[in-house]
Write a protein that holds these residues in place. Structure first.
Motif: not given
Length: 428
Positions: A228-233
């Motif tokens: 989720q964090r990578r996608l949000s970035e």
């Protein structure tokens, strides 16, 4: 090479030293590549002859192998190097047929045909999901048609097997044809796997400043936190270029998700959300959809009544699989009850008199089955509201001791309105 250089049998020392290849030349950035390219120039001759123009050529050198010059283990090795000199052209300038030949062209054409047929099949399935005249079908179709006309983040919310994958593909290919896209199961992606499998889209976004791309993520609500964090970035890096079409299953167990969705993903899925109705609420659409899926045969009335009464807990996936099974089992032009899967043809709708039987030692207890949300049904909403209103008025009159003004105050209405309600209940 000597003729190209216009020299005799022996190369001059100056030219020979330039063409002598050292193994260190094949090592770039600390990594041995095994090949080397040099551009050679021959200046214009001063004699003014017919071959006196300035000429250039590319020389490619490739290490083929090595053999020990001496049996000593630390001895240097003499390398076998192949050198090719000529006028080379870029790979992009070579006709595609020259690379693969006639057979390769035929296989590529066959592959393109299969891909087109596969795309048409899924587009037809998506159109069948949206078919129907019921109110849920009309609302779903209107939302999907609007999503196909714009390019934005889309959140598809529905039970597992509702056909969201087909609708996601329809939205993407209609709103952004030709745009690179990748479909992934988000519940299986950690940050590293997401980097690998999303590379066809992410690499294009990184290398080209005007490219757009789409990630279609099934079970987005079950995506691990690091992914989720990578996608949000990525979404914050390319807010206008990266689109996410996420599928959120409303019946997913809460314990399967490690953490709730982050704020960036929640906001993205709220931009344009589409809620899929349950197939059991589209009773009037099933006959039309079934006829569109199985065109080679017709359904008997008994089979169609069973299809319309079955609750379809597996939603669209179960429905499509059942009709495909029936189409393969039928030998004539009519699908009967016996051609449907066993789980469907053995289904018996629950009647109000059905009970739940339990046995303890020698005692048998028959109790009514617990009612579920699907069992709710009333004969008339207006009649139910009228009865409920009469009960409330009766309770207020009792509490007020027959005082109409006090009863009206307790009901929160005017005295004149209460008098009209009481007059309506009196027999004419």
């Amino acid at each position: 090479m000597r003729s190209w250089l216009r020299v005799g049998e022996d190369l001059p020392d100056a030219i020979a030293s330039l063409l002598t290849i050292d193994r260190a030349m094949f090592t770039i950035g600390g990594r041995f590549r095994g090949h080397l390219t040099r551009r050679l120039h021959r200046p214009r001759a001063s004699d003014g002859g017919p071959d006196s123009e300035h000429r250039t050529a590319m020389a490619h050198f490739v290490v083929l192998g090595s053999c020990p010059a001496t049996p000593a283990p630390d001895a240097e090795r003499s390398h076998l190097i192949l050198g090719c000199l000529g006028d080379f052209i870029a790979d992009t300038e070579i006709p595609w047929e020259d690379w693969f030949g006639d057979r390769g062209v035929r296989e590529a054409a066959k592959l393109d045909e299969e891909l087109a047929r596969f795309r048409d099949h899924h587009q037809r399935r998506a159109q069948l999901i949206l078919a129907g005249t019921s109110s849920p079908a009309r609302r779903l179709r209107a939302r999907v048609e609007l999503a196909c006309r714009i390019r934005c983040h889309v959140g598809l919310v529905g039970p597992a097997g509702c056909g969201a994958a087909e609708i996601a593909a329809l939205i993407h290919h209609t709103s952004a044809p030709g745009e690179p896209w990748v479909c992934l199961d988000a519940s299986l992606m950690d940050a590293e796997l997401l980097e690998v499998y999303a590379a066809p889209v992410i690499a294009e976004l990184r290398e080209h400043g005007d490219t757009t791309g789409t990630l279609c993520l099934d079970r987005l609500d079950e995506m691990p936190v690091d992914a989720q964090r990578r996608l949000s970035e990525w979404m914050e890096t390319w807010p206008q270029r990266l689109r996410v079409i996420g599928t959120l299953h409303e019946d997913s167990p809460a314990e399967s998700a490690p953490v709730p969705l982050g704020d960036v993903l929640v906001d993205a899925m709220a931009v344009f959300s589409i809620v899929f109705p349950k197939l059991s609420s589209r009773h009037d659409d099933l006959e039309l959809i079934a006829a569109g899926m199985v065109r080679s045969a017709r359904f008997s009335r008994d089979a169609m009544e069973l299809i319309q009464s079955y609750p379809w807990p597996g939603e669209w996936d179960e429905f499509a699989a059942a009709l495909q099974f029936a189409g393969e089992m039928v030998s004539g032009d009519r699908i009967a009850r016996e051609h449907l899967p066993l789980a469907i043809r053995s289904f018996r709708p629950r009647s109000p008199g059905d009970g739940q039987v339990s046995m303890h030692e020698s005692e048998i207890t028959i109790a009514p089955l617990p009612r579920s949300a699907r069992d709710f049904q009333i004969d008339s909403l207006d009649e139910a509201l009228r009865q409920f209103e009469s009960e409330l008025i009766a309770q207020a009159m009792t509490a007020a001791g027959g005082n109409k003004a006090e009863a009206a105050r307790r009901l929160g209405i005017s005295r004149s309105r209460l008098l009209r309600k009481l007059a309506e209940e009196l027999p004419s």
